[in-house]
Design a protein around this motif. Structure first.
Motif, PDB file in Angstrom:
ATOM      1  N   ALA A 197       0.905  -1.163   0.000  1.00  0.00           N
ATOM      2  CA  ALA A 197       0.000   0.000   0.000  1.00  0.00           C
ATOM      3  C   ALA A 197       0.937   1.204   0.000  1.00  0.00           C
ATOM      4  CB  ALA A 197      -0.907   0.019   1.223  1.00  0.00           C
TER       5      ALA A 197
ATOM      6  N   PHE B   5     -13.810 -15.278  -9.266  1.00  0.00           N
ATOM      7  CA  PHE B   5     -15.097 -14.611  -9.528  1.00  0.00           C
ATOM      8  C   PHE B   5     -16.012 -14.959  -8.365  1.00  0.00           C
ATOM      9  CE2 PHE B   5     -18.692 -12.658 -10.999  1.00  0.00           C
ATOM     10  CZ  PHE B   5     -18.489 -12.007 -12.200  1.00  0.00           C
TER      11      PHE B   5
ATOM     12  N   GLY C  69     -10.357   4.946  -5.533  1.00  0.00           N
ATOM     13  CA  GLY C  69      -9.262   3.978  -5.465  1.00  0.00           C
ATOM     14  C   GLY C  69      -8.420   4.117  -4.206  1.00  0.00           C
TER      15      GLY C  69
HETATM   16  N1  LIG Z   1     -13.245 -11.063  -9.242  1.00  0.00           N
HETATM   17  C1  LIG Z   1     -14.006 -10.843  -8.188  1.00  0.00           C
HETATM   18  O1  LIG Z   1     -14.871 -11.650  -7.849  1.00  0.00           O
HETATM   19  C2  LIG Z   1     -13.790  -9.598  -7.376  1.00  0.00           C
HETATM   20  C3  LIG Z   1     -14.475  -9.444  -6.165  1.00  0.00           C
HETATM   21  C4  LIG Z   1     -14.238  -8.308  -5.410  1.00  0.00           C
HETATM   22  C5  LIG Z   1     -13.345  -7.332  -5.874  1.00  0.00           C
HETATM   23  N2  LIG Z   1     -12.734  -7.519  -7.074  1.00  0.00           N
HETATM   24  C6  LIG Z   1     -11.782  -6.506  -7.587  1.00  0.00           C
HETATM   25  O2  LIG Z   1     -10.683  -6.449  -6.717  1.00  0.00           O
HETATM   26  C7  LIG Z   1     -10.128  -5.156  -6.716  1.00  0.00           C
HETATM   27  C8  LIG Z   1      -9.873  -4.699  -5.288  1.00  0.00           C
HETATM   28  O3  LIG Z   1     -11.105  -4.540  -4.607  1.00  0.00           O
HETATM   29  P1  LIG Z   1     -11.143  -3.819  -3.189  1.00  0.00           P
HETATM   30  O4  LIG Z   1     -12.540  -3.796  -2.721  1.00  0.00           O
HETATM   31  O5  LIG Z   1     -10.109  -4.392  -2.313  1.00  0.00           O
HETATM   32  O6  LIG Z   1     -10.693  -2.338  -3.625  1.00  0.00           O
HETATM   33  P2  LIG Z   1     -10.480  -1.028  -2.743  1.00  0.00           P
HETATM   34  O7  LIG Z   1     -10.856  -1.288  -1.322  1.00  0.00           O
HETATM   35  O8  LIG Z   1     -11.172   0.085  -3.433  1.00  0.00           O
HETATM   36  O9  LIG Z   1      -8.898  -0.768  -2.828  1.00  0.00           O
HETATM   37  C9  LIG Z   1      -8.406   0.451  -2.394  1.00  0.00           C
HETATM   38  C10 LIG Z   1      -7.003   0.265  -1.845  1.00  0.00           C
HETATM   39  O10 LIG Z   1      -6.093  -0.099  -2.879  1.00  0.00           O
HETATM   40  C11 LIG Z   1      -4.810   0.422  -2.572  1.00  0.00           C
HETATM   41  N3  LIG Z   1      -4.044   0.517  -3.820  1.00  0.00           N
HETATM   42  C12 LIG Z   1      -4.399   1.162  -4.951  1.00  0.00           C
HETATM   43  N4  LIG Z   1      -3.440   0.986  -5.910  1.00  0.00           N
HETATM   44  C13 LIG Z   1      -2.474   0.210  -5.353  1.00  0.00           C
HETATM   45  C14 LIG Z   1      -1.241  -0.325  -5.824  1.00  0.00           C
HETATM   46  N5  LIG Z   1      -0.803  -0.098  -7.069  1.00  0.00           N
HETATM   47  N6  LIG Z   1      -0.522  -1.109  -4.993  1.00  0.00           N
HETATM   48  C15 LIG Z   1      -0.953  -1.381  -3.742  1.00  0.00           C
HETATM   49  N7  LIG Z   1      -2.103  -0.872  -3.218  1.00  0.00           N
HETATM   50  C16 LIG Z   1      -2.854  -0.083  -4.028  1.00  0.00           C
HETATM   51  C17 LIG Z   1      -5.128   1.787  -1.956  1.00  0.00           C
HETATM   52  O11 LIG Z   1      -4.097   2.124  -1.065  1.00  0.00           O
HETATM   53  P3  LIG Z   1      -3.224   3.455  -1.371  1.00  0.00           P
HETATM   54  O12 LIG Z   1      -4.184   4.615  -1.249  1.00  0.00           O
HETATM   55  O13 LIG Z   1      -2.197   3.400  -0.291  1.00  0.00           O
HETATM   56  O14 LIG Z   1      -2.684   3.314  -2.759  1.00  0.00           O
HETATM   57  C18 LIG Z   1      -6.464   1.536  -1.233  1.00  0.00           C
HETATM   58  O15 LIG Z   1      -6.311   1.356   0.173  1.00  0.00           O
HETATM   59  C19 LIG Z   1     -11.087  -4.280  -7.516  1.00  0.00           C
HETATM   60  O16 LIG Z   1     -10.564  -4.075  -8.809  1.00  0.00           O
HETATM   61  C20 LIG Z   1     -12.344  -5.112  -7.586  1.00  0.00           C
HETATM   62  O17 LIG Z   1     -13.107  -4.851  -8.727  1.00  0.00           O
HETATM   63  C21 LIG Z   1     -12.938  -8.616  -7.831  1.00  0.00           C
END
Ligand SMILES: NC(=O)c1ccc[n+]([C@@H]2O[C@H](COP(=O)([O-])OP(=O)(O)OC[C@H]3O[C@@H](n4cnc5c(N)ncnc54)[C@H](OP(=O)(O)O)[C@@H]3O)[C@@H](O)[C@H]2O)c1
Length: 318
Positions: free
Chosen positions: A181, A264, A307
């Protein structure tokens, strides 16, 4: 009841709060009075893109689109054939994924077999914020990643919704966990028990790591996932959260002699039961850092869309 209707795909301004009739429940369904709604990046993706909306509904886009999949609330009415839940029960769940969950509403009709009782350890807001992110983390760490005690596991965006659950689950298993992060989130990630923290803005993670057993890559970038492959040891496992990346990374996975698995998430009550058990035993806890009112739901989506969300973002419903 009140609900947010998605008038057309596009920005948050297209989420219109409207008064509509409460849903009628069918056999094997319950009517929930909504107490909290979890907001996830997929809500934003489906709002923005007609292609995503078409994909998630398998082409059957209803006339009235109500987004949202995570919900916590109280059972108001139980339909014919429902024997696991009764009026007054406090429940939570991930509804109808894949499909439309319709949780951006003050009342929601749900299949009774997609809901379970809310652990007493969670208030409604924490419960509403939990299902999708924690179930995705479970599938990534346990079902697909098959993380074992003592393994070296890299979790990207360990400060995010999925990442903060994945970190806690992997630590509970006994893995050595490295989380990425930016520096402002180091304290948050360390408080969750990470063994090593990498500020991805200072130096590329692949310059600091090698021989990793499992990488959970939550970042929506093929290039990022390709960089993750480079830190795995031979025979290692990559779990990525954008399943449609598969064809773009197949050749590199083979060349590196590692396996790749796309997640998924789906409405599995078995997985939510495992999550509830970990919560009850005190091994994992959702961290909700931003709570919005129902009137502010578009702002809650904007917070996720930035994000930069830390832990989870939730909407409280009176
Ligand atoms: N396939 C599936 O079934 C499924 C299910 C759920 C989610 N997803 C996907 O998974 C992803 C993550 O979901 P989420 O809910 O965890 O998202 P989120 O809570 O919105 O993630 C935000 C966090 O990501 C960190 N971040 C952003 N860019 C980064 C990087 N390059 N390296 C490390 N940390 C980074 C940010 O920290 P900083 O501010 O410190 O950068 C922030 O704390 C999304 O794209 C979502 O669509 C897929």
């Amino acid at each position: 009841m009140e609900a947010y209707i998605l008038e057309q795909n596009g920005g948050v301004e297209n989420l219109k709060k409207t008064t509509i009739a409460s849903p009628h429940i069918k056999a094997n369904e319950v009517l929930i009075k909504t107490k909290a709604i979890g907001i996830n990046p997929i809500d934003v993706q489906v709002r923005n893109s007609k292609d995503f909306l078409g994909m998630i509904t398998q082409g059957n886009i209803p006339q009235q689109v109500i987004l949202g999949w995570d919900v916590a609330g109280v059972v108001e009415q139980a339909g014919e054939g429902v024997d696991n839940l009764k009026p007054g029960d406090e429940v939570y769940g991930l509804l109808n994924m894949p499909g439309l969950g319709n949780t951006y509403a003050t009342y929601v009709a749900a299949s009774a077999n997609q809901l379970i009782r809310k652990p007493a350890e969670l208030d409604f807001i924490a419960a509403g914020a939990t299902p999708m992110a924690s179930m995705t983390a479970w599938q990534a760490v346990v079902t697909l990643g098959k993380v074992k005690k003592g393994e070296k596991v890299l979790i990207h965006a360990a400060s995010g919704g999925v990442g903060h659950f994945a970190l806690q689950i992997a630590k509970h298993i006994g893995a050595y966990v490295i989380g990425t992060a930016s520096a402002k989130n180091e304290r948050f990630v360390r408080a969750l028990g990470v063994d090593e923290f990498i500020d991805y803005t200072v130096q590329p993670f692949e310059k600091q790591l090698q021989d990793v057993d499992v990488v959970i890559d939550t970042i929506n970038s093929v290039e990022h996932v390709q960089r993750s492959i480079s830190v795995l040891k031979k025979g290692g496992r990559l779990v990525y959260l954008q399943p449609y990346f598969q064809s773009a990374i197949e050749a590199q996975l083979q060349a590196a002699e590692v396996s790749g698995y796309g997640v998924f998430v789906n409405s599995s009550v078995e997985v939510l039961t495992e999550i509830s058990k970990l919560i009850r035993e005190g091994h994992i806890l959702p961290k909700v850092t931003q709570t919005f009112s129902f009137d502010q739901l578009p702002a809650a989506q904007a917070a996720v869309e930035s994000g930069r969300a830390i832990g989870k973002v939730a909407v409280s419903v009176n």
